[in-house]
Design an enzyme around this catalytic site. Structure first.
Site, short mmCIF file in Angstrom:
data_model
loop_
_atom_site.label_atom_id
_atom_site.label_comp_id
_atom_site.label_asym_id
_atom_site.label_seq_id
_atom_site.Cartn_x
_atom_site.Cartn_y
_atom_site.Cartn_z
N GLU A 47 0.81 -1.22 0.00
CA GLU A 47 0.00 0.00 0.00
C GLU A 47 0.84 1.27 0.00
OE1 GLU A 47 -0.49 -2.54 2.04
OE2 GLU A 47 -2.60 -3.14 2.04
N PHE A 109 -10.73 -6.51 15.26
CA PHE A 109 -9.72 -7.04 14.36
C PHE A 109 -9.41 -6.01 13.26
CE2 PHE A 109 -8.83 -9.40 10.37
CZ PHE A 109 -7.55 -9.82 10.71
N GLN A 110 -8.17 -5.73 13.05
CA GLN A 110 -7.71 -4.76 12.05
C GLN A 110 -8.32 -3.38 12.22
OE1 GLN A 110 -7.82 -6.64 8.10
NE2 GLN A 110 -5.76 -7.44 8.53
N LYS A 159 -17.02 -0.06 7.33
CA LYS A 159 -17.54 -1.05 6.39
C LYS A 159 -19.07 -1.00 6.28
CE LYS A 159 -17.06 -5.87 5.04
NZ LYS A 159 -16.46 -7.18 5.36
#
Ligand code: FAD
Ligand code: TPP
Ligand code: MG
Lengths: 559, 166
Positions: A47, A109-110, A159
């Site tokens: 990235e 998570f993440q 998200k």
């Protein structure tokens, strides 16, 4: 329409034709919305490179480049790219995925607080909390990124916000209450600048990155030619003015051209155009410009008086300020002729240093190689660099002929920037050759972008000044640490020809000037990326050199 | 940044939304600006907050502080207030040891001279609320230090220009 679809549509509306990125869990809806979209996605291998590609694209297109990353490690991987763009005022819009709203703050998570992490290296960061906000957010992101003093802007989208649907409205106009960049300069200040310039016997123009950002090339040239003023640049401003022009003197600074560093000390009036008086260009702030009048043109009011107090400050876009300045001056000016002592002095200095600075005694040297490259490239080719000696040699020996065709990571000095940025530049202007003047250490950092170059058919030339050494650091260790080398040797690893071939690119080793000439010609004809591996002596130093914290007058020329 | 210089009050109107205070304090830290106090609260306009920042600094640093603040997207307006042409106040809560009656009455006297209020009395302590300029609060504090201050909280300065000044 879903938030993700709205994002893609908003990007298309901004005229975005390519995005650089890599997917993950938190931006899956965005990647799904990319299917069938009217824009090209370039899949990267890291990235950081996506952000550099977007940056390189932006510097050539002079509009925002776009990159995508997922949450957590994807997002943190782009931070170096954002900081690089921020330091060089480059417009980049980064879109990251984030964990769903309800998970934020739960150490999901993440999950990473990318808004917090990116704060010091972005112009602004948005986190839309409803899908309906996305079109306006994107519009604002581009507006903030591209206008005024450009810079990177982050849009972090949870998200569930990407997945949610809403009736979308895509605004054509937006307003940001706390953001009103100045563009038109104050006329009274321009009047005072005119007075100072007319009074000056030894005026000099110091052109910075602001000229390139604003594309004020014709205006700058008109002013210089109208008054017959010699032009030096900062390193970031390199190529703001054609370097083969009879008034050009090249970059000043720590590794500036000797004649440029010398002449600026002899001037009585400095017109700084879109430059921020960085320590690398002016040396000690207190000694620089002593006893001279300084006129500072900049779009950012906070740059006025930050490092250097000035006599006249013209806040605004240099394109319009220069135009006004030329208009006012043209009524009053009597042109300096070639016999003018100041212009004679310019010639004298150039000649003096041409004779005194000796070439490094080898068959193949950095200087000779870069001069050869310039000779064989068309005038409109784009050149970028990695960081280190290779970069400074490029600054010293690669004359930029077409303004705006050279760029480098200058403010942050990010090793690994040049190669992905050159791929971004190639995407922006595919019809011209693009070269990354590279060092081995820097190229190592992002060499996996070879896959991107090959697969995406974005062929660039990596012109590798290979000393198998972190050469710039080694030079400092030679100069300031009595040749005690520590952590600088690359031990002839890896083999760059094989690296190139492993990715399906072309690798050529050039060990003599004749081989080099052939290699460049082959590379220019090639439709895949070419790595030209040029072994150079690890002891070759970059001169001139002004030690950090010193004044420009204490320049060492190595002669 | 320089510790000497004059005392300034900087008043800023900022967007009333999450993250704004963070951006401002992060700017101060990153650019090494020294801040004495910072207060934030809502204003007559629901979508704007007023932030009052006091700082001791030289003029050059102040100039940078103001310009860098103005550069922030969420900052709508920044002014350096003229201390002669503005009103500014701070509130302090001072808890001190006060067991014997003489001490208690002395503290009550001081508090009334300073137009403060006794807002809490415990078995061994008294708490005074006092409002005024930071100087006035400093003066009160030094008077009562002899009794032993056990806890102290100050709000930092809030300020507005006087009369018709904007
Ligand atoms: C190894 C290494 C060595 C270096 N050595 C040198 C050296 O010898 N000499 C040197 O000069 N640099 C050198 N640098 C680069 C240095 O670190 C700075 O990045 C550079 O000097 C900054 O250039 P600049 O002043 O042109 O500013 P930039 O960073 O380009 O800033 C541009 C300025 O223009 C303004 N601006 C932007 N847009 C506009 C507009 N439209 N109108 C008006 N103004 C605008 C901005 O507000 C800003 O103030 C080196 C870097 C590295 C990594
Ligand atoms: C990411 C990063 N890490 C470390 C540095 C410090 N640094 C500056 S120049 C340099 C050496 C660069 O080596 P190379 O790319 O081989 O170029 P050379 O100087 O040898 O031409 C290093 C390590 C940096 N600028 N960027
Ligand atoms: Mg090297």
């Amino acid at each position: 329409m879903t938030g993700a679809k709205a994002l893609i549509h908003a990007l298309e509306k901004e005229g975005v034709d390519v995005v650089f990125g890599l997917p993950g869990g938190a931006n899956l809806p965005i990647y799904d919305a990319l299917v069938g979209a009217n824009l090209r996605h370039v899949l990267v291998r890291h990235e950081q490179s996506a952000a550099h590609m977007a940056d390189g694209y932006a510097r050539i297109k002079r509009k925002a480049g776009v990159c995508f990353a997922t949450s957590g490690p994807g997002a943190t991987n782009i931070v170096t790219g954002l900081a690089t763009a921020y330091a060089d005022s480059s417009p980049v819009v980064a879109v990251t995925g984030q964990v769903p709203l309800a998970m934020i703050g739960k150490d999901a998570f993440q999950e990473t607080d990318i808004i917090g992490i990116s704060n010091p290296c972005t112009k602004y960061a948005f986190q839309p909390r409803t899908a309906v906000e996305i079109p306006e957010t994107v519009k604002k992101a581009f507006y903030i990124s591209e206008s005024g003093r450009p810079g990177p802007v982050l849009v972090d989208i949870p998200k569930d916000v990407q997945q949610a649907t809403a009736d979308m409205h895509f605004p054509d106009l937006i307003k940001v209450r706390g953001y009103n960049p100045t563009t038109d300069a104050d006329m009274s200040e321009i009047g005072r600048a005119v007075e100072l310039l007319l009074k000056a016997e030894r005026p000099i123009i110091m052109a910075g990155g602001g000229v390139i950002l604003s594309g004020a090339f014709p205006e700058l040239q008109a002013l210089a030619e109208l008054m017959m003023i010699p032009v030096v640049t900062t390193f970031k401003g390199k190529g703001a003015f054609p370097e083969n022009h009879p008034l050009a003197m090249g970059p000043i600074g720590m590794h500036g051209h000797a004649e440029a560093n010398k002449i600026i000390l002899e001037a009585d009036c400095i017109l700084a155009v879109g430059a921020r008086f960085s320590d690398r260009s002016v040396g000690r702030f207190d000694e620089f410009g002593k006893g001279m009048s300084i006129i500072h043109m900049d779009i950012d009011p906070a740059e006025i008086g930050k490092n250097k107090s000035v006599d006249v400050a013209i806040v605004g876009d240099v394109k319009s300020s220069l135009r006004t300045l030329v208009k006012w001056l043209s009524k009053k000016i009597t042109k300096r002729d070639a016999e003018d002592p100041w212009l004679r002095r310019r010639k004298e200095l150039i000649q003096y240093y041409q004779e005194t600075i000796k070439d490094y005694p080898r068959e193949i040297t950095a200087k000779k190689s870069i001069k050869k490259l310039r000779e064989l490239l068309p005038a409109n080719a784009i050149a970028t660099t990695e960081v280190g000696q290779c970069q400074m040699w490029a600054s010293l020996h690669f004359d930029v002929i077409t303004p705006g065709t050279f760029f480098s990571s200058t403010g942050l000095g990010t090793m690994g920037f040049g190669f992905p940025a050159s791929i971004g530049a190639k995407a922006a202007r595919p019809q011209v050759p693009v070269v990354d003047i590279a060092g081995d250490g820097s190229f190592n950092m992002t060499e996996n972008s070879l896959a991107v170059s090959v697969l995406e058919k974005l062929p660039v030339i990596v012109f590798l000044m290979n000393n198998y050494m972190l050469g710039m650091v080694a030079q400092w260790q030679r100069t300031f640490y009595n040749r005690r080398y520590s952590g600088v040797h690359q031990h002839r690893c890896p083999d760059y020809v094989k690296i190139a071939e492993a990715y399906g690119a072309q690798g050529i080793r050039a060990q003599s000037m004749a081989e080099l000439e052939n290699a460049i010609k082959t590379a220019l004809k090639s439709d895949v990326a070419t790595v030209i591996d040029i072994p150079i002596d690890p002891d070759e130093d970059v001169y001139p050199f002004v030690a950090p914290g010193s004044s420009l007058k204490d320049m060492i020329t190595g002669a | 940044m320089s510790q000497n210089g004059s005392w300034y009050i900087v008043s800023a109107l900022v967007e009333n939304k999450p993250g704004v205070l963070f951006r401002i304090t992060n700017l101060f830290r990153a650019r090494n600006f020294n801040i004495d106090s910072i207060t934030v609260g809502i204003t007559e306009q629901p979508d704007l907050s007023r932030m009052t920042i006091t700082t001791k600094s030289d003029e050059k640093t102040l100039d940078q502080l103001v310009k860098q603040l103005r550069k922030l997207i969420d900052v709508v307006e920044v002014k350096v207030l003229d201390t002669d042409k503005s009103v500014f106040r701070e509130l302090a809560l001072i808890k001190m040891k006060a067991v014997d009656p003489t001490t208690r009455s002395e503290i009550m006297n001081y508090a009334s001279v300073f137009r403060g209020n006794i807002i809490d009395i415990g078995k061994e302590t008294m708490t005074v609320e006092i409002t005024g300029t930071p100087d006035k609060i400093d003066a009160f504090k030094s008077l009562v230090e002899q009794y032993g201050i056990t806890q102290l909280a100050r709000t930092g300065v809030s300020a507005l220009p006087r009369g018709a000044e904007l």
